[in-house]
Design a protein around this motif. Structure first.
Motif, short mmCIF file in Angstrom:
data_model
loop_
_atom_site.label_atom_id
_atom_site.label_comp_id
_atom_site.label_asym_id
_atom_site.label_seq_id
_atom_site.Cartn_x
_atom_site.Cartn_y
_atom_site.Cartn_z
N ARG A 18 0.87 -1.19 0.00
CA ARG A 18 0.00 0.00 0.00
C ARG A 18 0.89 1.23 0.00
NH1 ARG A 18 -5.66 -1.07 3.05
NH2 ARG A 18 -6.42 -0.09 1.18
N ASP A 19 0.58 2.16 -0.93
CA ASP A 19 1.38 3.38 -1.05
C ASP A 19 2.88 3.06 -1.13
OD1 ASP A 19 -0.86 4.95 -0.97
OD2 ASP A 19 -0.80 5.20 1.21
N ARG A 21 4.51 0.76 0.04
CA ARG A 21 5.09 0.10 1.22
C ARG A 21 4.61 -1.33 1.26
NH1 ARG A 21 4.85 -0.34 7.01
NH2 ARG A 21 2.68 0.29 7.16
N LEU A 23 3.51 -4.43 2.89
CA LEU A 23 3.02 -4.77 4.24
C LEU A 23 3.38 -6.20 4.59
CD1 LEU A 23 -0.49 -3.06 4.14
CD2 LEU A 23 1.59 -2.22 5.24
N ASN A 42 1.86 -4.03 15.17
CA ASN A 42 1.66 -2.65 15.60
C ASN A 42 0.65 -1.94 14.70
OD1 ASN A 42 3.60 -3.09 17.52
ND2 ASN A 42 5.27 -2.34 16.21
N ASN A 43 0.25 -0.74 15.12
CA ASN A 43 -0.64 0.07 14.28
C ASN A 43 0.00 0.25 12.90
OD1 ASN A 43 -1.38 2.15 17.11
ND2 ASN A 43 -2.69 0.61 16.21
N GLY A 44 -0.81 0.05 11.87
CA GLY A 44 -0.33 0.27 10.50
C GLY A 44 0.47 -0.88 9.93
N SER A 45 0.58 -2.00 10.64
CA SER A 45 1.42 -3.10 10.15
C SER A 45 0.71 -3.95 9.08
CB SER A 45 1.87 -3.99 11.32
OG SER A 45 0.75 -4.51 12.00
N GLY A 46 -0.61 -3.79 8.94
CA GLY A 46 -1.30 -4.49 7.85
C GLY A 46 -2.31 -5.54 8.29
N LYS A 47 -2.66 -5.56 9.58
CA LYS A 47 -3.60 -6.58 10.07
C LYS A 47 -4.97 -6.47 9.39
CE LYS A 47 -3.25 -5.04 14.26
NZ LYS A 47 -2.35 -3.91 13.98
N THR A 48 -5.50 -5.23 9.37
CA THR A 48 -6.83 -5.06 8.75
C THR A 48 -6.76 -5.33 7.25
OG1 THR A 48 -7.49 -3.52 10.46
CG2 THR A 48 -8.74 -3.42 8.41
N SER A 49 -5.65 -4.93 6.62
CA SER A 49 -5.50 -5.19 5.17
C SER A 49 -5.54 -6.69 4.92
CB SER A 49 -4.18 -4.61 4.65
OG SER A 49 -4.13 -3.24 4.93
N HIS A 191 -4.95 -6.40 19.65
CA HIS A 191 -3.77 -5.82 20.29
C HIS A 191 -3.57 -6.44 21.66
CE1 HIS A 191 -2.75 -2.80 17.33
NE2 HIS A 191 -4.02 -2.50 17.21
#
Ligand code: ATP
Length: 207
Positions: A18-19, A21, A23, A42-49, A191
């Motif tokens: 994504r962008d 980067r 993941l 961590n936040n932004g690491s790609g779990k939801t993706s 988390h």
């Protein structure tokens, strides 16, 4: 046991950027009846993706997710799985009872009746309450009740403990353990660590 618990969920060679980067890349897993797959990071690491790819809501850059030996998305997958995300999947203009009746009408019946599920999640007495008058934790409890009144062998849960109080977290964990003991499967992000009473939990740590 769930009648369709012979299915397994499999991911092969999954990657997502994504962008510009990356993941994750070359990621694989297999989830069998009775198991949990926990996505950590961590936040932004790609779990939801990754979770959205597993739901079939987003295409991976490479790789496949399959259910019952067939690549998703397909009709059987969506009748076997239930997704609970950040927005709780609740219709805001309806009451608690209307939301549950709607879910029931759209799915196969689960283990519990609407009243039993409301008792279980401690929302009895809120049947005629509009969703906007519920607290965040009560909305989360309502989404739990939806899981209990419908029959879905695979639960996909994005941060299921968010907004729940201690008693709600314990309830959620016991319902998840019960689901797995009955041959169900769960893919979830969290988390927090989870305590599922002997359930086989596989972990994927994204960084
Ligand atoms: N709609 C989008 N468009 C572009 N980039 C996005 C989009 N959604 C997420 N991202 C980016 O993808 C990366 C992974 O986001 P994702 O939501 O998968 O992370 P996460 O591990 O679930 O984070 P969190 O713990 O904060 O929920 C982040 O860097 C984010 O900025």
């Amino acid at each position: 046991m769930h009648p369709k618990s012979c299915h397994k969920l499999e991911g092969q060679n999954l990657s997502c950027t994504r962008d510009d980067r990356e993941l994750f890349a070359g990621l694989g897993f297999a989830v069998h009846p009775g198991q949990v797959l926990l996505l950590e990071g961590n936040n932004g690491s790609g779990k939801t993706s990754l979770l959205r790819i597993i739901c079939g809501f987003r295409e991976p850059d490479t790789g496949t997710v399959s259910w019952g030996e067939e690549a998703i998305p397909h009709y059987q997958y969506y009748s076997d799985m239930a997704y609970v995300g950040h927005l709780d999947g609740i219709k805001k203009e309806l009451t608690v009872l209307e939301n549950l009746k709607l879910s029931q009408a759209l799915s196969q019946s689960g283990r519990l009746t609407i009243q039993q599920a409301l008792d279980k999640v401690r929302l009895s007495g809120y049947e005629d309450t509009l969703i906007q008058a519920l607290s965040a934790g009560q909305k989360r409890r309502l989404s739990l009740a939806r899981l209990l009144i419908t029959h879905n062998v695979l639960w996909i849960l994005d941060e299921p403990f968010t907004s729940l109080d201690k008693q709600g977290i314990t309830l959620m964990e016991s319902l998840m353990a019960e689901h797995c003991a009955n041959g169900g499967m769960i893919v979830m992000t969290s988390h927090h660590d989870i305590d599922l009473n002997g359930v086989d939990v596989q972990r994927i740590r994204l960084s």
